[in-house]
Design an enzyme around this catalytic site. Structure first.
Site, mmCIF file in Angstrom:
data_model
loop_
_atom_site.group_PDB
_atom_site.id
_atom_site.type_symbol
_atom_site.label_atom_id
_atom_site.label_comp_id
_atom_site.label_asym_id
_atom_site.label_seq_id
_atom_site.Cartn_x
_atom_site.Cartn_y
_atom_site.Cartn_z
ATOM 1 N N HIS A 80 0.839 -1.194 0.000
ATOM 2 C CA HIS A 80 0.000 0.000 0.000
ATOM 3 C C HIS A 80 0.875 1.245 0.000
ATOM 4 C CE1 HIS A 80 -3.853 -2.075 1.685
ATOM 5 N NE2 HIS A 80 -3.423 -2.619 0.564
ATOM 6 N N GLU A 82 0.839 3.835 1.896
ATOM 7 C CA GLU A 82 1.289 4.212 3.235
ATOM 8 C C GLU A 82 2.452 3.326 3.687
ATOM 9 O OE1 GLU A 82 -3.208 4.785 2.881
ATOM 10 O OE2 GLU A 82 -1.763 3.241 2.352
ATOM 11 N N CYS A 108 -6.271 1.689 5.154
ATOM 12 C CA CYS A 108 -6.921 0.472 5.637
ATOM 13 C C CYS A 108 -6.483 0.211 7.080
ATOM 14 C CB CYS A 108 -6.544 -0.716 4.746
ATOM 15 S SG CYS A 108 -4.821 -1.257 4.950
ATOM 16 N N CYS A 111 -2.585 -0.481 7.448
ATOM 17 C CA CYS A 111 -1.789 0.745 7.344
ATOM 18 C C CYS A 111 -2.060 1.677 8.520
ATOM 19 C CB CYS A 111 -2.066 1.443 6.017
ATOM 20 S SG CYS A 111 -1.424 0.532 4.593
#
Length: 150
Positions: A80, A82, A108, A111
């Site tokens: 992801h 992040e 999410c 993260c």
């Protein structure tokens, strides 16, 4: 004549959307940046680890398995945005503690937990993501978060 200027939030969110354009995800392009003291510390977008084939070449495992968005994140070749911020900052010896994270999409749960442990102060995002537990944990950790109006 006075000229209109972008606010800092608008400025950073526009950069975040540009970062997302580097994404190699077939499902959703996500970008994120870490900012502290009006300086960009790190950027990240979602995609496969460096040096590995991208989903554009291999196809999307999650699509092939018909996994709905927001479920079974471990079944994906990509990181992801992040996560890539945290990794890039660590690789270059930069702390994101006390920073503000700008994301095109709300982080999410996975993260969110990582950003809480990094001790980020703020998380601003352009679009929501249906993850109530992530939002509850941000509130409990006293991390300021909000959706910035586009």
């Amino acid at each position: 004549m006075k000229q209109d200027r972008l606010s800092w939030d608008e400025y950073y969110m526009r950069i975040t959307h540009l970062v997302a354009e580097r994404s190699t995800c077939l499902r959703r392009k996500v970008g994120a940046i870490a900012v502290k003291d009006k300086r960009i510390l790190a950027t990240g977008y979602n995609g496969s680890p460096a040096g590995l084939r991208h989903c554009q070449e291999t196809g999307c495992i999650r699509e092939q398995m018909q996994i709905p968005s927001g479920q079974r994140h471990e079944l994906c070749r990509g990181l992801h945005a992040e996560q890539n911020i945290i990794i890039q900052a660590a690789v270059h010896g930069i702390t994101v503690t006390g920073s503000t994270i700008y994301c095109t999409t709300q982080p999410c749960l996975i993260c969110t937990k990582m950003l809480i442990n990094c001790k980020v102060e703020n998380i601003y995002f352009a679009e929501g993501y249906p993850d109530d537990l992530a939002m509850q944990m941000l509130q409990e950790a006293k991390v300021n978060f909000r959706c910035l109006e586009q």
